[in-house]
Design a protein around this motif. Structure first.
Motif, PDB file in Angstrom:
ATOM      1  N   GLN A 186       4.390   4.929  -5.726  1.00 55.05           N
ATOM      2  CA  GLN A 186       4.940   4.996  -4.632  1.00 55.05           C
ATOM      3  C   GLN A 186       3.775   4.920  -3.787  1.00 55.05           C
ATOM      4  O   GLN A 186       4.200   5.762  -2.619  1.00 55.05           O
ATOM      5  CB  GLN A 186       6.231   6.313  -4.488  1.00 55.05           C
ATOM      6  CG  GLN A 186       7.012   6.813  -5.276  1.00 55.05           C
ATOM      7  CD  GLN A 186       7.463   8.051  -4.701  1.00 55.05           C
ATOM      8  OE1 GLN A 186       8.100   8.350  -4.005  1.00 55.05           O
ATOM      9  NE2 GLN A 186       7.248   9.486  -5.958  1.00 55.05           N
ATOM     10  N   THR A 187       3.607   3.359  -3.768  1.00 55.73           N
ATOM     11  CA  THR A 187       1.822   3.841  -2.045  1.00 55.73           C
ATOM     12  C   THR A 187       2.804   3.237  -1.470  1.00 55.73           C
ATOM     13  O   THR A 187       2.154   3.055  -0.299  1.00 55.73           O
ATOM     14  CB  THR A 187       1.376   2.430  -3.163  1.00 55.73           C
ATOM     15  OG1 THR A 187       0.386   2.899  -4.308  1.00 55.73           O
ATOM     16  CG2 THR A 187      -0.144   2.076  -1.831  1.00 55.73           C
ATOM     17  N   GLU A 188       4.656   2.809  -0.951  1.00 54.96           N
ATOM     18  CA  GLU A 188       5.055   2.091   0.162  1.00 54.96           C
ATOM     19  C   GLU A 188       5.066   3.327   0.778  1.00 54.96           C
ATOM     20  O   GLU A 188       4.755   2.893   1.908  1.00 54.96           O
ATOM     21  CB  GLU A 188       6.110   1.169  -0.765  1.00 54.96           C
ATOM     22  CG  GLU A 188       5.735   0.035  -1.122  1.00 54.96           C
ATOM     23  CD  GLU A 188       4.496  -1.394  -0.058  1.00 54.96           C
ATOM     24  OE1 GLU A 188       4.867  -1.379   1.334  1.00 54.96           O
ATOM     25  OE2 GLU A 188       3.807  -2.000  -0.674  1.00 54.96           O
ATOM     26  N   GLU A 189       5.152   4.013  -0.070  1.00 52.24           N
ATOM     27  CA  GLU A 189       5.380   5.462   1.007  1.00 52.24           C
ATOM     28  C   GLU A 189       4.665   5.690   2.107  1.00 52.24           C
ATOM     29  O   GLU A 189       4.708   6.656   3.053  1.00 52.24           O
ATOM     30  CB  GLU A 189       5.854   6.739   0.370  1.00 52.24           C
ATOM     31  CG  GLU A 189       6.442   8.043   0.744  1.00 52.24           C
ATOM     32  CD  GLU A 189       7.537   7.766   1.887  1.00 52.24           C
ATOM     33  OE1 GLU A 189       7.597   8.599   2.307  1.00 52.24           O
ATOM     34  OE2 GLU A 189       8.693   6.977   1.580  1.00 52.24           O
ATOM     35  N   ILE A 190       3.202   6.007   1.225  1.00 53.80           N
ATOM     36  CA  ILE A 190       2.088   6.021   2.069  1.00 53.80           C
ATOM     37  C   ILE A 190       2.114   4.978   3.747  1.00 53.80           C
ATOM     38  O   ILE A 190       2.073   5.705   4.567  1.00 53.80           O
ATOM     39  CB  ILE A 190       0.481   5.816   1.492  1.00 53.80           C
ATOM     40  CG1 ILE A 190       1.039   6.752   0.323  1.00 53.80           C
ATOM     41  CG2 ILE A 190      -0.110   5.799   2.251  1.00 53.80           C
ATOM     42  CD1 ILE A 190      -0.879   6.363  -0.987  1.00 53.80           C
ATOM     43  N   THR A 203      -2.633  14.473   3.509  1.00 55.05           N
ATOM     44  CA  THR A 203      -2.911  14.670   2.767  1.00 55.05           C
ATOM     45  C   THR A 203      -4.019  14.008   1.518  1.00 55.05           C
ATOM     46  O   THR A 203      -2.790  13.119   1.273  1.00 55.05           O
ATOM     47  CB  THR A 203      -2.901  16.140   2.039  1.00 55.05           C
ATOM     48  OG1 THR A 203      -2.151  16.782   1.202  1.00 55.05           O
ATOM     49  CG2 THR A 203      -2.405  17.311   2.969  1.00 55.05           C
ATOM     50  N   ARG A 204      -4.886  13.833   1.493  1.00 55.16           N
ATOM     51  CA  ARG A 204      -5.867  13.199  -0.036  1.00 55.16           C
ATOM     52  C   ARG A 204      -4.278  13.601  -1.061  1.00 55.16           C
ATOM     53  O   ARG A 204      -4.015  12.434  -1.882  1.00 55.16           O
ATOM     54  CB  ARG A 204      -7.175  13.903  -0.601  1.00 55.16           C
ATOM     55  CG  ARG A 204      -7.343  12.585  -1.357  1.00 55.16           C
ATOM     56  CD  ARG A 204      -8.558  12.778  -1.173  1.00 55.16           C
ATOM     57  NE  ARG A 204      -9.296  12.361  -0.447  1.00 55.16           N
ATOM     58  CZ  ARG A 204      -9.307  10.707  -1.294  1.00 55.16           C
ATOM     59  NH1 ARG A 204      -9.271  10.379  -2.092  1.00 55.16           N
ATOM     60  NH2 ARG A 204     -10.446  10.237   0.076  1.00 55.16           N
ATOM     61  N   THR A 205      -4.315  15.073  -1.342  1.00 53.42           N
ATOM     62  CA  THR A 205      -3.164  15.278  -2.994  1.00 53.42           C
ATOM     63  C   THR A 205      -2.096  14.636  -2.557  1.00 53.42           C
ATOM     64  O   THR A 205      -1.339  13.806  -3.423  1.00 53.42           O
ATOM     65  CB  THR A 205      -3.367  17.104  -2.472  1.00 53.42           C
ATOM     66  OG1 THR A 205      -4.369  17.795  -2.712  1.00 53.42           O
ATOM     67  CG2 THR A 205      -2.109  17.530  -3.716  1.00 53.42           C
ATOM     68  N   GLU A 206      -1.369  15.181  -1.252  1.00 53.44           N
ATOM     69  CA  GLU A 206      -0.048  14.274  -1.330  1.00 53.44           C
ATOM     70  C   GLU A 206       0.017  11.995  -1.576  1.00 53.44           C
ATOM     71  O   GLU A 206       0.710  12.443  -1.718  1.00 53.44           O
ATOM     72  CB  GLU A 206       0.737  14.212   0.422  1.00 53.44           C
ATOM     73  CG  GLU A 206       0.943  15.789   0.598  1.00 53.44           C
ATOM     74  CD  GLU A 206       1.821  15.854   2.060  1.00 53.44           C
ATOM     75  OE1 GLU A 206       2.561  16.267   2.360  1.00 53.44           O
ATOM     76  OE2 GLU A 206       1.326  15.165   2.646  1.00 53.44           O
ATOM     77  N   SER A 207      -0.679  11.860  -0.765  1.00 54.74           N
ATOM     78  CA  SER A 207      -1.407  10.396  -1.338  1.00 54.74           C
ATOM     79  C   SER A 207      -1.225  10.264  -2.847  1.00 54.74           C
ATOM     80  O   SER A 207      -1.348   9.138  -3.057  1.00 54.74           O
ATOM     81  CB  SER A 207      -3.055   9.786   0.205  1.00 54.74           C
ATOM     82  OG  SER A 207      -3.664  10.302  -0.771  1.00 54.74           O
ATOM     83  N   ARG A 208      -2.182  10.960  -3.429  1.00 55.01           N
ATOM     84  CA  ARG A 208      -3.007  11.077  -4.635  1.00 55.01           C
ATOM     85  C   ARG A 208      -1.683  10.594  -6.033  1.00 55.01           C
ATOM     86  O   ARG A 208      -0.850   9.922  -6.199  1.00 55.01           O
ATOM     87  CB  ARG A 208      -3.740  11.619  -5.213  1.00 55.01           C
ATOM     88  CG  ARG A 208      -4.500  11.743  -6.396  1.00 55.01           C
ATOM     89  CD  ARG A 208      -5.509  12.543  -6.772  1.00 55.01           C
ATOM     90  NE  ARG A 208      -6.616  12.460  -6.604  1.00 55.01           N
ATOM     91  CZ  ARG A 208      -7.009  13.778  -5.253  1.00 55.01           C
ATOM     92  NH1 ARG A 208      -6.131  14.951  -5.435  1.00 55.01           N
ATOM     93  NH2 ARG A 208      -7.863  13.647  -5.362  1.00 55.01           N
ATOM     94  N   GLU A 209      -0.822  11.893  -5.408  1.00 57.05           N
ATOM     95  CA  GLU A 209       0.603  11.649  -6.089  1.00 57.05           C
ATOM     96  C   GLU A 209       1.811  10.926  -6.207  1.00 57.05           C
ATOM     97  O   GLU A 209       2.583  10.258  -6.732  1.00 57.05           O
ATOM     98  CB  GLU A 209       1.283  13.303  -5.587  1.00 57.05           C
ATOM     99  CG  GLU A 209       0.240  14.718  -6.079  1.00 57.05           C
ATOM    100  CD  GLU A 209       1.566  15.899  -5.570  1.00 57.05           C
ATOM    101  OE1 GLU A 209       1.996  15.599  -4.562  1.00 57.05           O
ATOM    102  OE2 GLU A 209       0.704  16.792  -5.670  1.00 57.05           O
ATOM    103  N   LEU A 210       1.170  10.144  -4.688  1.00 56.34           N
ATOM    104  CA  LEU A 210       2.363   9.456  -3.765  1.00 56.34           C
ATOM    105  C   LEU A 210       1.569   7.758  -4.907  1.00 56.34           C
ATOM    106  O   LEU A 210       2.986   6.780  -5.727  1.00 56.34           O
ATOM    107  CB  LEU A 210       1.969   8.796  -3.024  1.00 56.34           C
ATOM    108  CG  LEU A 210       3.021   9.639  -2.120  1.00 56.34           C
ATOM    109  CD1 LEU A 210       2.957   9.553  -0.552  1.00 56.34           C
ATOM    110  CD2 LEU A 210       4.902   9.634  -2.275  1.00 56.34           C
ATOM    111  N   ILE A 211       0.810   7.655  -5.444  1.00 52.50           N
ATOM    112  CA  ILE A 211      -0.033   6.837  -5.842  1.00 52.50           C
ATOM    113  C   ILE A 211       0.073   6.370  -7.319  1.00 52.50           C
ATOM    114  O   ILE A 211       0.780   5.635  -8.061  1.00 52.50           O
ATOM    115  CB  ILE A 211      -1.644   6.346  -5.563  1.00 52.50           C
ATOM    116  CG1 ILE A 211      -1.830   6.084  -3.798  1.00 52.50           C
ATOM    117  CG2 ILE A 211      -1.694   5.218  -6.341  1.00 52.50           C
ATOM    118  CD1 ILE A 211      -3.528   6.102  -3.428  1.00 52.50           C
TER     119      ILE A 211
END
Length: 690
Positions: free
Chosen positions: A83-87, A71-79
């Motif tokens: 943790q962008t590499e996790e995306i 989800t966008r929420t999950e990706s925003r939290e990772l950024i």
């Protein structure tokens, strides 16, 4: 590993889902298995992405081949947490699971609606590289001049080059329709000299449907006909007198009015039932006041949906104006319009050449049917539909017209056709409608029919009466070359469809009888069954005629003909009148077409199963690999095709008539809208080669 194509927007609201849909429609006809992936979804749940849902439904993709990642929420939290590499890692994991089942995967990037445009653009570019995808860049030309759009293409292309992506194509979407050709000519090619495609804004997509508006408002349906897929072309706030209201009313208006305006409500109903007045797509009643009791019975019969909202008229109107039509709603009419414009704007052969896709090894029903549509679109023939007062015919006609499959002529009473189309919200603009009783062709047709049937004692008076019948009128249009083919039978019997053709279109030279086949679409191949619909007890000569015609039809639709002449025995193991007829018919076919692979008598199991075929008929070029099956009689053929259809889940397309000089086809009276669309496409293809 399957190859991937990454659809990446360069600005927000680019309409990139249209590009994904068009690519999916194109590629599933040229690859055995396609997949669809959205690395980041705007939905709150990855299992509830509307675009994934739309593509999966349109192309019958299982959930394992159509998925979202985060989800966008999950990706925003990772950024934010660094943790962008996790995306990237999670996206590659999902992509690889899809790719394991596919030959090619379409990946649709993010919507570029985040606060940091540059970060999101880079994210898409890096995702494309991590997934090993070619990139299709989508530029939004909405609101731009031609020169501004040309510059936007160059800037976007340079940005992709900076990110070192493999740029497959640049596509401009939502261009001003009046300037699309100029933009196409001025758009500069990139490093590889590849043309830029330009797709104009599609009104049918941008215009919201009644369902999209009322869903956004949370409005409640209280009366009328619940046709939520009706297109809203105009929003009319009706707080004025009736005369001024009528001056402003246009086709497919969505009317917003206070709940106590009974005069507006009754006028809207009256105009929708009057063919000369504009149509209404829906009505929204605003405010806390209830509708007057005396008006409720009238609203119940309204030929459009009626909703209520507790908001006042001003607030409701502003909410409605903010709703924009979305392709992701999955409305069939929006999808048809999108695909129709895609194929007008895209050079399929040129785009495919860039991809170098391998030839498919199997033929699925979905890809076969989409292939029919594309062949018909290329042929661009003119087909007449005589049963214009059947709702299924009108719905199919709208889809056919929107997808640009062929040109259409509908026969029917103009008032009744108009009323039906208004009642159901069909847009038949651009389709010619002819009332045979009032047509300028009527007398000429009657004279021609009287001349052709003079040997049967037909007088001019009888000819005039006959030509008023729509099956005869439509068939005469085919005979005179005003149209290329006819499709009938949704309301008429097979006899009513075929009889006029036998009277004056006649059979092709060398053909003794009119017969039919069904195209049986199995999970991985297409088989041809004949004759399952026309001839009850054909003799040996007629069976041979059916076999030759069926082989020609198979070849016409891309099936290599290997003909099995079916019987209750194989080879020389049986005797008797029925099997002797099949044996004689087989020899006649060999004499008529020496190069055709044909064998018989042969039992069905020996015709389809290689091991059984080798045992029962060793050395046969047909046993175990037959593609065309000729049944000894109608009883056997009709029951067999229905048994295979029901028990094996095969899609039966037909009956397809063969042997006539012109393209005429019959529908089942229980046909669906999809059946009609497919049969019209088949008729257009036959007309191309007749």
């Amino acid at each position: 590993m399957a190859r991937g194509i990454y659809v990446s927007a360069t600005t927000s609201s680019s309409g990139k889902s249209l590009i994904s849909l068009g690519l999916a429609d194109l590629l599933h006809r040229h690859a055995d298995r396609i997949g669809f992936f959205r690395p980041i979804t705007e939905a709150a749940d990855v299992a509830d992405d509307p675009i994934v849902r739309m593509v999966a439904s349109a192309f019958q993709l299982p959930t394992s081949r159509a998925r979202a990642g985060l989800t966008r929420t999950e990706s925003r939290e990772l950024i934010v947490s660094g943790q962008t590499e996790e995306i990237y890692s999670r996206s590659v994991e999902v992509f690889e699971s899809i790719a394991a089942e596919c030959d090619i995967v379409i990946v649709e990037g993010t919507d570029l609606t985040g606060h940091d445009f540059a970060v999101e653009f880079d994210l898409n570019a890096r995702l494309a590289n991590h997934l090993g995808c070619h990139v299709v860049g989508v530029v939004n030309a909405h609101g731009l001049t031609v020169d501004e759009a040309v510059d936007a293409i160059d800037v976007a292309r340079s940005s992709f080059y900076d990110e070192k992506v493999s740029l497959l194509s640049m596509i401009v979407n939502r261009a001003n329709a009046a300037e699309a050709a100029e933009l196409q000519s001025k758009a500069r090619p990139g490093l590889h000299n590849r043309k830029v495609y330009v797709i104009p804004e599609i009104e049918e997509i941008v215009n919201p449907t009644v369902g999209e508006i009322t869903s956004a408002l949370g409005a409640q349906l209280i009366a009328g006909t619940p046709m939520l897929d009706r297109e809203v072309k105009h929003v009319l706030v009706a707080a004025m007198n009736v005369g001024y209201f009528l001056e402003r009313l246009v086709d497919e208006s969505f009317i917003i009015t206070p709940a106590d305006r009974s005069d507006i409500l009754t006028t809207a109903i009256a105009t929708s039932r009057t063919p000369t007045f504009p149509t209404t797509s829906g009505v929204l009643l605003t405010g806390p006041r209830p509708v007057e009791d005396t008006v409720l019975p009238l609203l119940a019969e309204a030929p459009f949906p009626v909703f209520t909202s507790p908001d006042d008229t001003y607030t409701s109107a502003h909410k409605v104006w903010e709703v924009r039509g979305e392709l992701s709603s999955g409305q069939p009419r929006k999808i048809a319009a999108a695909l129709g414009q895609w194929y007008k704007s895209i050079d399929e052969a040129e785009l495919l050449e860039r991809m170098h896709l391998p030839a498919p090894t199997t033929m699925t029903p979905l890809r076969f049917l989409h292939g029919l549509i594309e062949r018909a679109r290329t042929a661009q023939r003119r087909i007449v539909l005589p049963e214009g007062e059947d709702v299924r015919i009108l719905e199919a006609a709208e889809i056919i017209h929107r997808r640009g499959i062929c040109e259409l002529v509908i026969l029917g009473d103009l008032k009744q056709v108009r009323e039906l189309s208004n009642q159901h919200g069909f847009d038949l603009s651009g389709i010619e409608i002819i009332d045979p009783t009032k047509s300028e062709y009527l007398e000429d047709f009657a004279q021609e029919y009287a001349k052709l049937r003079a040997h049967k004692g037909i007088t001019i008076e009888q000819a005039r009466e006959r030509m008023v019948e729509r099956s005869y009128f439509g068939t005469m249009m085919v005979h005179k070359g005003l149209v290329d083919g006819m499709v009938s039978g949704a309301a008429n019997t097979t006899a009513n469809t075929i009889r006029p053709s036998l009277e004056f279109i006649k059979t092709r030279p060398g053909v003794k009888i009119v017969s039919s086949v069904f195209l049986m679409l199995l999970a991985d191949r297409v088989l041809v069954y004949g004759d399952c619909a026309v001839n009850p007890e054909p003799n040996a000569e007629q069976l041979a005629d059916i076999a030759v015609a069926s082989a020609q039809t198979a070849q016409q639709f891309g099936v290599e003909p290997r003909v099995a002449m079916l019987s209750y025995s194989t080879g020389t193991s049986g005797s008797g009148g029925a099997v002797d007829d099949v044996r004689q018919a087989t020899e006649l076919v060999r004499e008529l077409v020496p190069d055709l692979a044909v064998d018989g008598p042969i039992q069905y199991d020996a015709a389809v199963d290689a091991s059984i075929g080798a045992s029962k008929l060793p050395g046969s070029s047909v046993a175990g690999q037959a593609t065309v099956f000729i049944f000894p009689d109608l009883n056997t053929g009709n029951n067999t095709y229905k048994a295979v259809q029901q028990s094996a889940g095969a899609v039966a397309v037909g009956p397809i008539l063969q042997g006539l000089n012109k393209a005429v086809n019959d529908l089942s009276r229980g046909c669906t809208v999809e059946d009609i669309v497919n049969t019209v496409a088949i008729t257009a293809i036959q007309a191309q080669e007749s």
